[in-house]
Write a protein that holds these residues in place. Structure first.
Motif, PDB file in Angstrom:
ATOM      1  N   THR A 190     -43.002  93.656 -37.126  1.00 44.92           N
ATOM      2  CA  THR A 190     -43.332  92.163 -37.638  1.00 44.92           C
ATOM      3  C   THR A 190     -44.665  91.737 -37.045  1.00 44.92           C
ATOM      4  OG1 THR A 190     -42.046  91.509 -35.507  1.00 44.92           O
ATOM      5  CG2 THR A 190     -40.785  91.730 -37.654  1.00 44.92           C
ATOM      6  N   ASN A 191     -45.231  90.938 -37.477  1.00 47.22           N
ATOM      7  CA  ASN A 191     -46.623  90.481 -37.062  1.00 47.22           C
ATOM      8  C   ASN A 191     -46.426  89.408 -35.827  1.00 47.22           C
ATOM      9  OD1 ASN A 191     -45.985  87.974 -38.270  1.00 47.22           O
ATOM     10  ND2 ASN A 191     -47.544  88.101 -39.790  1.00 47.22           N
ATOM     11  N   PHE A 192     -47.338  88.683 -35.390  1.00 52.67           N
ATOM     12  CA  PHE A 192     -47.241  87.887 -34.188  1.00 52.67           C
ATOM     13  C   PHE A 192     -46.475  86.412 -34.713  1.00 52.67           C
ATOM     14  CE2 PHE A 192     -51.830  89.504 -33.535  1.00 52.67           C
ATOM     15  CZ  PHE A 192     -51.374  90.040 -32.711  1.00 52.67           C
ATOM     16  N   ASN A 193     -46.067  86.232 -35.829  1.00 53.60           N
ATOM     17  CA  ASN A 193     -45.230  85.398 -36.323  1.00 53.60           C
ATOM     18  C   ASN A 193     -43.731  85.629 -36.787  1.00 53.60           C
ATOM     19  OD1 ASN A 193     -47.355  83.033 -36.046  1.00 53.60           O
ATOM     20  ND2 ASN A 193     -48.074  83.765 -37.697  1.00 53.60           N
ATOM     21  N   GLY A 194     -43.730  86.914 -36.461  1.00 52.99           N
ATOM     22  CA  GLY A 194     -42.205  87.246 -36.806  1.00 52.99           C
ATOM     23  C   GLY A 194     -42.185  87.829 -38.217  1.00 52.99           C
ATOM     24  N   PHE A 195     -42.989  87.823 -38.940  1.00 53.51           N
ATOM     25  CA  PHE A 195     -43.222  88.065 -40.299  1.00 53.51           C
ATOM     26  C   PHE A 195     -43.221  89.459 -40.714  1.00 53.51           C
ATOM     27  CE2 PHE A 195     -44.199  83.543 -40.616  1.00 53.51           C
ATOM     28  CZ  PHE A 195     -43.489  83.004 -41.611  1.00 53.51           C
ATOM     29  N   TYR A 196     -42.430  90.039 -41.786  1.00 51.95           N
ATOM     30  CA  TYR A 196     -42.685  91.535 -42.144  1.00 51.95           C
ATOM     31  C   TYR A 196     -42.563  91.890 -43.667  1.00 51.95           C
ATOM     32  CZ  TYR A 196     -37.754  91.962 -43.284  1.00 51.95           C
ATOM     33  OH  TYR A 196     -36.663  91.737 -43.919  1.00 51.95           O
ATOM     34  N   GLU A 197     -43.238  92.745 -44.063  1.00 50.58           N
ATOM     35  CA  GLU A 197     -42.797  93.063 -45.559  1.00 50.58           C
ATOM     36  C   GLU A 197     -42.632  94.627 -45.598  1.00 50.58           C
ATOM     37  OE1 GLU A 197     -44.829  92.498 -49.942  1.00 50.58           O
ATOM     38  OE2 GLU A 197     -45.945  91.895 -48.337  1.00 50.58           O
ATOM     39  N   LEU A 198     -41.780  95.091 -46.325  1.00 44.70           N
ATOM     40  CA  LEU A 198     -41.529  96.581 -46.374  1.00 44.70           C
ATOM     41  C   LEU A 198     -41.172  96.973 -48.048  1.00 44.70           C
ATOM     42  CD1 LEU A 198     -41.213  99.286 -44.593  1.00 44.70           C
ATOM     43  CD2 LEU A 198     -38.604  98.537 -44.562  1.00 44.70           C
ATOM     44  N   ILE A 199     -42.021  98.029 -48.303  1.00 42.44           N
ATOM     45  CA  ILE A 199     -41.623  98.499 -49.656  1.00 42.44           C
ATOM     46  C   ILE A 199     -40.988  99.677 -49.510  1.00 42.44           C
ATOM     47  CG2 ILE A 199     -42.842  99.291 -51.670  1.00 42.44           C
ATOM     48  CD1 ILE A 199     -43.561  96.511 -50.865  1.00 42.44           C
ATOM     49  N   ILE A 200     -39.858  99.760 -50.368  1.00 47.76           N
ATOM     50  CA  ILE A 200     -38.721 100.652 -50.248  1.00 47.76           C
ATOM     51  C   ILE A 200     -38.847 101.313 -51.665  1.00 47.76           C
ATOM     52  CG2 ILE A 200     -37.764  99.722 -48.103  1.00 47.76           C
ATOM     53  CD1 ILE A 200     -35.392  98.710 -50.183  1.00 47.76           C
ATOM     54  N   PRO A 201     -38.030 102.337 -51.861  1.00 51.10           N
ATOM     55  CA  PRO A 201     -37.813 102.913 -53.215  1.00 51.10           C
ATOM     56  C   PRO A 201     -36.665 102.116 -53.612  1.00 51.10           C
ATOM     57  CG  PRO A 201     -37.829 104.701 -51.506  1.00 51.10           C
ATOM     58  CD  PRO A 201     -37.873 103.348 -50.757  1.00 51.10           C
ATOM     59  N   ALA A 202     -36.704 101.920 -55.172  1.00 57.93           N
ATOM     60  CA  ALA A 202     -35.589 101.067 -55.924  1.00 57.93           C
ATOM     61  C   ALA A 202     -34.394 102.243 -56.410  1.00 57.93           C
ATOM     62  CB  ALA A 202     -36.448 100.360 -57.165  1.00 57.93           C
ATOM     63  N   ASN A 203     -33.457 101.380 -56.667  1.00 58.24           N
ATOM     64  CA  ASN A 203     -32.381 101.909 -57.466  1.00 58.24           C
ATOM     65  C   ASN A 203     -31.694 103.053 -56.523  1.00 58.24           C
ATOM     66  OD1 ASN A 203     -32.699 100.468 -59.552  1.00 58.24           O
ATOM     67  ND2 ASN A 203     -34.312 101.830 -60.231  1.00 58.24           N
TER      68      ASN A 203
END
Length: 823
Positions: free
Chosen positions: A52-65
């Protein structure tokens, strides 16, 4: 055949690559059990992951299905493990809550996230704002416990920072600048702060040396972020002073979120406890809503709206104020006729579009409209007498005025109306590359103000009308007949139609790097502001200012966790409409921007004491101000002279120690020293109206060891007195030697019993299970019943021709009952 085989192979490869490239995204905010975002949380699946960044946000790319197990972990908090199986290109929002491994009370927390700590910004927990008692509870109530923030009026949400006045503070909500009403002259008229603490997610505050990305003010920045809900919820807070309620919800796919708050406040409990007997009928109400919609993974649109209606009907009846000394007691007795009818209506709407071009580039587009309609109408006739009160303890007339030394009357009249419309359009951008960050922005503002100012004051003492103390006047009665016209003591009449167009922008660069055996961070930027004042019967005037600013922070590789910070620059405050209007109501478009060269040196030390965490922050600062626009302060009303004919300076030292004075709780103590003075027309330096020399503040929370659900909150402030001011039209140098107002000391206490919370649940079917949280208690405002004063009323004694500075006292001890619930 060979070609068919090659074609089949290509098709198989394409299908395989397409299947293998099918992905989905998970994004959100990681929160602790106080709903505070957590930076640096590890988020992992297999060998992949992010933080997570300084503001607690995150983004994660994962495999689908396919099933993907993701672990959220942070030192000292329990892991959260969840399994996801998302469709191709699905964007899923997940906001986990990491709970503490150790059960503890943590109602009041000042968090200092890494970035905020480096930048010299204090972050205040929204839970603390909601819990800490105060006659005017909210974020401003908690700010007043910080060492560099001063206010000696519990009925007002306005504050001064390091010697500045109320107009020198920036306030942002979701990066949108918000405004205050213009005509308010008394704290009891203010009603509600714009900031709704029920909607608040994050509160950041800087008392000086702030970056170029923040706007053009001289003193401080208050930066508020409203939260984005992840599920349905509701809350209610009710007391004898009013009620507030909030409702929040999110759609199933979390693309649409909404949170709405409604507030109503009635200050009768406080105002009716003052020395002036009144009929008081206030109506302070507002509604705010914050909506967000995510169109795609890269673009979202936010809307912030607010409607506020503050009606203030006031009919004074009588007043008696005792003052003077033990040897020479005095009393002012006033009988009133007439009433005051004020109304302040504000409408605010803002749109913010956020486009995440890629992981490095963020573009924002903001627009807002602010409209205020204000009315201030009153006719009040006051008959007063000054005398000596009866001090005989055994007398039935104890306190009554026995001997009158001066009599007079006063008629005040006002028909003031203001209509203002502000339109803003802005673009902001951020580009990140490794340890480098570039920020830029440009903003256009159009201000359209229509103002009618009509007020006068007639003073009569012993049958003689007091003339204004300006101009040459000779009264040679009885030898020469008096034939000069009668004039009111003050008389202001003006109609103004003013437009102000502003273009401002900034660019700044930040970088972190290794320096010696430690780590360093720098920020350098510049702001520019161009404005044009025009309008009816006004000669158009255009001016431009440029403000360079910078920050440097160094963290040595020592065993002790310390930071050293140096920041400052040139800060300008282009005049708002109120600064352009002089004491006679005339607009002076040639008024320049006030300028301040501000330097702040700070030391930040995190350590453990009694095996518990503590933090000591110390700051020394100096301000050199030029092109100063002098003003007088009457309660919370600021009257500018609309002339840049002064220079000023302010310097001081602040300290704040916060930590777990009681295990599992967070409290703090603040100490501030300030000296600020001004030199008007080269007459020499005198104290400014906000010269608050010494301040000590203490915010403390505790709980009963045997009854941990019984909690105590104490908010206590001591400040030395500010200058007593001067009468209308008077030369401030004549009154600069008057005694200061008495020292300000106030303590507010709250006692709360937690009936339901996340750790205390009941059996299925119990009626209390409908609540997520439920508490009830009572509050005591001004625990020690201290007689604090805000300003002086100057009254003439005809027999001695003396002017008495009579203090206007604030509220005495008041009791309040409060109930809070979350669903």
């Amino acid at each position: 055949m060979k070609n068919k085989s090659l074609l089949a192979l290509l098709l198989f490869s394409l299908i395989t690559c397409t299947a293998l490239s099918q992905t989905a995204s998970i994004r959100g905010i990681v929160l602790d059990d106080q709903n505070i975002p957590i930076p640096g949380v590890n988020i992992a699946y297999g060998a992949e992951g992010t933080q997570t960044n300084f503001n607690g946000f995150y983004e994660l790319i994962i495999p689908a299905n396919q099933d993907i197990k993701i672990t959220f972990s942070y030192v000292g908090l329990k892991n959260v493990v969840s399994t996801f199986n998302l469709n191709n290109n699905e964007d899923y929002e997940f906001n986990p809550v990491l709970k503490t491994d150790i059960e503890q009370i943590n109602e009041v927390v000042i968090t200092t996230e890494t970035r905020k700590r480096v930048e010299g910004i204090v972050t205040i927990s929204p839970e603390a704002i909601r819990r800490i008692p105060g006659a005017n509870a909210g974020v401003e109530n908690l700010l007043k416990s910080l060492p560099y923030v001063s206010s000696n009026n519990e009925l007002s949400t306005q504050y001064s920072v390091r010697g500045g006045n109320y107009d020198e503070n920036l306030v942002y909500v979701n990066e949108i600048e918000v405004y205050r009403p213009f005509l308010i002259r008394s704290g009891q008229q203010e009603g509600l702060s714009f900031v709704n603490s029920d909607l608040t997610r994050d509160v950041s505050f800087s008392a000086g040396g702030f970056q170029a990305k923040y706007g053009d003010k001289l003193s401080s920045v208050l930066d508020i972020s409203y939260r984005r809900p992840v599920s349905f919820g509701a809350s209610v807070d009710a007391s004898l002073l009013g009620v507030s309620a909030a409702v929040e919800a999110a759609s199933k796919d979390n693309r649409l979120t909404s949170i709405t708050g409604v507030r109503y406040r009635d200050n009768s409990l406080l105002v009716n406890a003052k020395q002036t007997e009144t009929n008081f009928q206030p109506v302070f109400a507002d509604i705010q809503t914050y909506l967000t919609y995510k169109f795609t993974n890269k673009f979202e649109l936010d809307f912030l709206g607010n409607i506020a209606i503050n009606k203030y009907d006031f009919q004074p009846i009588t007043r008696q104020t005792n003052f003077g000394t033990i040897d020479e007691p005095r009393a002012l007795v006033v009988f009133y006729e007439g009433q005051e009818e004020d109304q302040y209506e504000t409408y605010f709407g803002a749109l913010k579009g956020i486009y995440q071009a890629n992981e490095n580039l963020t573009l924002k587009f903001l627009s807002s409209i602010y409209h205020t309609q204000e009315q201030e109408h009153f006719d009040i006739f006051a008959e007063y007498r000054i005398g000596e009160p009866n001090t005989d303890i055994g007398s039935e007339d104890l306190g009554d005025v026995d001997f009158t030394t001066g009599i007079g009357n006063q008629l005040t009249h006002a028909r003031n109306d203001l209509d203002a419309l502000f339109i803003n359009a802005e673009h902001k951008g951020t580009f990140l590359k490794d340890d480098n960050q570039f920020d830029w922005g440009v903003k256009y503002t159009h201000e359209d103000i229509r103002d009618r100012l009509e007020e006068y004051e007639v003073i009569d003492s012993a049958g003689f009308s007091i003339r204004p103390p300006i101009g040459d006047f000779v009264n040679d009665q009885p030898y020469t007949p008096f034939d000069a016209p009668l004039e009111p003591f003050t008389n202001v009449r003006a109609r103004n139609d003013v437009q102000i167009d502003r273009i401002s922008g900034y660019a700044q660069y930040s970088k972190s790097f290794d320096l010696g055996n430690g780590e360093a961070w720098i920020n350098a930027g510049v702001r520019a502001h161009n404005w044009t004042v025009s309008g009816q019967n006004i000669e158009s005037t255009t001016q431009t200012v440029v403000s360079p600013r910078g920050q440097f922070t160094y963290k040595p590789e020592w065993e002790s966790d310390m930071l050293f910070r140096l920041s400052g620059g040139v800060y300008h405050q282009p005049p708002i409409y109120r600064e352009l209007r002089d004491s006679l109501g005339q607009v002076r478009p040639e008024v320049k921007a006030q300028q301040s060269i501000h330097v702040v040196a700070a030391h930040d030390w995190s350590f453990k004491m009694w095996n518990r965490p503590f933090k000591l922050v110390s700051e020394a600062y100096y301000k050199k101000l030029t092109d100063v626009n002098p003003y007088t302060l009457e309660n919370v009303r600021i009257r500018y002279r609309a002339r840049n004919n002064a220079e000023a300076r302010a310097y001081g030292f602040d300290m704040r120690l916060n930590g777990e004075f009681v295990p599992g709780t967070e409290s703090w103590i603040s100490l501030g020293f300030l000296k600020t003075e001004e030199n008007i027309d080269n007459q020499g330096y005198i104290p400014r109206p906000t010269d608050q020399r010494l301040k000590v503040a203490f915010l403390f929370q505790d709980y009963a060891p045997t009854i941990p659900n019984l909690k105590l909150y104490l908010n206590m402030v001591y400040q030395t007195g500010v200058p007593g001011g001067s009468p209308s039209y008077a030369d401030p140098y004549v009154f600069s030697e008057l005694p200061r107002l008495p020292d300000y000391f106030r303590a507010d206490a709250g006692f709360s019993y937690v009936i339901v919370d996340r750790e205390r649940t009941f059996k299925d079917g119990h009626f209390l299970n409908v609540f997520e949280e439920l508490s009830a208690g009572f509050e005591i405002y001004n625990v020690f019943d201290r007689q604090n004063s805000i300003t002086n009323t100057f009254v003439r004694d005809a027999s001695t021709r003396r002017q008495f500075a009579i203090p206007n006292f604030l509220t005495p001890r008041v009791f309040n009952v409060r109930v809070s619930a979350k669903f």
